[in-house]
Scaffold this motif. Structure first.
Motif, short mmCIF file in Angstrom:
data_model
loop_
_atom_site.label_atom_id
_atom_site.label_comp_id
_atom_site.label_asym_id
_atom_site.label_seq_id
_atom_site.Cartn_x
_atom_site.Cartn_y
_atom_site.Cartn_z
N GLY A 175 36.32 66.59 51.62
CA GLY A 175 37.30 67.42 51.81
C GLY A 175 38.74 67.06 51.64
O GLY A 175 39.66 67.54 52.34
N ASP A 176 39.15 65.98 50.71
CA ASP A 176 40.42 65.43 50.57
C ASP A 176 40.62 65.36 49.10
O ASP A 176 39.63 65.41 48.14
CB ASP A 176 40.16 64.06 51.25
N PHE A 177 41.96 65.11 48.87
CA PHE A 177 42.46 64.72 47.40
C PHE A 177 41.95 63.61 47.14
O PHE A 177 42.14 62.59 47.92
CB PHE A 177 44.09 64.89 47.61
N ALA A 178 41.51 63.17 46.01
CA ALA A 178 41.20 61.79 45.44
C ALA A 178 42.59 61.00 45.24
O ALA A 178 43.68 61.47 45.05
CB ALA A 178 40.71 61.85 44.01
N LEU A 179 42.65 59.68 45.60
CA LEU A 179 43.67 59.01 45.71
C LEU A 179 44.50 58.89 44.21
O LEU A 179 45.59 58.72 44.28
CB LEU A 179 43.28 57.41 46.04
N VAL A 180 43.75 58.91 43.41
CA VAL A 180 44.06 58.89 41.95
C VAL A 180 43.41 59.76 41.14
O VAL A 180 42.08 60.08 41.39
CB VAL A 180 43.85 57.30 41.38
N ARG A 181 43.93 60.46 40.10
CA ARG A 181 43.34 61.37 39.48
C ARG A 181 42.15 60.95 38.64
O ARG A 181 41.84 59.67 38.42
CB ARG A 181 44.45 62.18 38.24
N LYS A 182 41.27 61.88 38.16
CA LYS A 182 39.93 61.77 37.66
C LYS A 182 39.64 60.85 36.54
O LYS A 182 39.03 59.58 36.43
CB LYS A 182 39.06 62.81 37.80
N HIS A 183 40.79 61.03 35.53
CA HIS A 183 40.56 60.59 34.36
C HIS A 183 40.96 59.11 34.31
O HIS A 183 40.27 57.94 33.80
CB HIS A 183 41.58 61.10 33.10
N ALA A 184 41.90 58.72 35.58
CA ALA A 184 42.38 57.20 35.69
C ALA A 184 41.23 56.57 36.25
O ALA A 184 40.76 55.37 36.03
CB ALA A 184 43.79 57.35 36.32
N ARG A 185 40.59 56.94 37.28
CA ARG A 185 39.39 56.53 37.88
C ARG A 185 38.25 56.47 36.97
O ARG A 185 37.47 55.34 37.14
CB ARG A 185 39.20 57.32 38.98
#
Length: 402
Positions: free
Chosen positions: A46-56
């Motif tokens: 239930g949290d925001f990802a540290l870095v956006r998905k395309h970068a990860r």
């Protein structure tokens, strides 16, 4: 050639994640192709990802993954059971995967499969309800109930989070009568409370906490080289690190504008938990304060965090789809592109290789993509630099092809 699937968040990708990739090929063969199913901009707790998905996803492919597909939002931000089922659906949907590989504390796939089988037995629901009546958490009640069917040492495996998630993967495969074989690798790394590098790879939780405290150099040293480079590039662009507190007032504003009926709609268990969260949201001046006020011995912190996130994003669990309606590509290398060619013939659902493909989907599937687009617009409000938090990114950004 074997094709293995791994369900991931990589929030961020660290040395332990790379070890699992290496062990997958060590066990199945150096030419094994690996498909990852990755959470998007929001994660299971239930949290925001540290870095956006395309970068990860880029970091994942540069670290050894061949193809990264997105785990759609309603599964990415759900309970462990639903998270696992969504990941399994995506892997099965490719029509290619032969093994599902995951890390666990015990490293014993047979034991985890026995537990999965026991948890799916008809009498288990009644056993769990009896234990819940004692007022404990669901996790504790389920472990005690399992002890009525299996030896205590096997029931105790539910105490560890990676074992638990692995059991959910096994359950999902069984429910879908899949021939995909679950394989597990014993997890290496320090406990969440540890900090001695000699203990092994640090978990993602500690890396994020270190970044919050400003211990950037240590945090970067625990990431894979590709993840570190991606993080530094995103940081320089003003898009990292992303923390919920970066847009806390927006989250609180949404919560305070919600009616009691809106909170009730977030309570999947219909146990009255929403009353506590509604009351806390009226007075709390931080999300953490609201969570602390609402949490009890019975209700897990992660469950409350998900409810707050659903409220912020405008998601209602009753509207979550049962089946994953498409496979969205986030990143691929040359092997991954070859897999995509095969998926176009074998996939059980449409494969999206560019955002415009979503406009051709059936109405319900297109509606899910539009959910993702709105959620991404809200995610960008947590960028450190709001001048780069432009809306509409979901419709503009295609997969990373390396």
């Amino acid at each position: 050639m074997q094709i293995a699937g791994i369900i991931i968040e990589y929030n961020p990708m660290h040395r332990g994640h790379r070890y699992l990739l290496e062990q997958t090929r060590a066990l199945l063969g150096a030419d094994t192709a690996v498909i990852g199913v990755m959470s998007g901009n929001f994660v299971q707790r239930g949290d925001f990802a540290l870095v956006r998905k395309h970068a990860r996803a880029r970091a994942a492919v540069e670290s050894g993954m061949d193809l990264v597909l997105e785990l759609p939002l309603p599964w990415a931000v759900a309970s462990a059971e639903r998270f696992a089922d969504g990941g399994v659906q995506v892997l099965l949907g490719t029509g290619l995967v032969t093994e599902l590989v995951f890390g666990s504390e015990c490293g014993d796939a047979s034991a985890l499969q026995r537990i999965a089988g026991a948890l799916l037995r008809p009498e288990m629901d009644g056993l769990i309800r009896r234990e819940l009546d004692k007022g404990d958490s669901f996790a504790a009640a389920r472990q005690r109930a399992l002890g009525a069917l299996l030896p205590a040492e096997e029931a105790a495996l539910l105490e560890d989070p990676n074992n638990t998630l692995g059991i959910e993967y096994c359950k999902a495969l069984r429910r879908r009568n899949s021939a995909v074989r679950p394989m597990t690798v014993a997890r290496k790394g320090m406990h969440h409370s540890g900090r001695d590098p000699g203990e092994g790879p640090a978990p993602a939780t500690l890396i994020r906490e270190a970044l919050r405290r400003g211990e950037r150099d240590w945090a970067l040293s625990e990431m894979t080289p590709a993840m570190r480079a991606v993080y530094e590039a995103e940081e320089a662009a003003g898009r990292a690190p992303v923390f919920r507190e970066n847009c806390e007032r927006a989250v609180l504003a949404r919560l305070r504008s919600m009616r009691e009926s809106d909170f009730a709609a977030l309570d999947e268990g219909r146990e009255g938990l929403w009353h506590r969260l509604y009351a806390a949201a009226r007075t709390a001046v931080s999300v953490e304060e609201a969570l602390e006020a609402a949490k009890t011995k019975r209700y897990a912190y992660a469950r409350l965090s998900r409810m707050i996130l659903w409220g912020y994003l405008g998601l209602t669990p009753v509207d979550f789809p049962a089946e994953v309606p498409y496979l969205r590509v986030l990143a691929a290398n040359e092997t991954g592109r070859s897999l995509l060619g095969r998926m176009r013939k074998n996939a059980a659902v449409p494969v999206l290789t560019k955002p415009a493909d979503a406009r051709l989907l059936p109405e319900a599937a297109r509606g899910l993509f539009e959910w993702e687009a709105r959620a991404t617009d809200l995610y960008t409000l947590a960028y450190p630099d709001l001048t780069v938090a432009h809306g509409g990114a979901e419709w503009r950004e295609g997969p990373v092809i390396l």
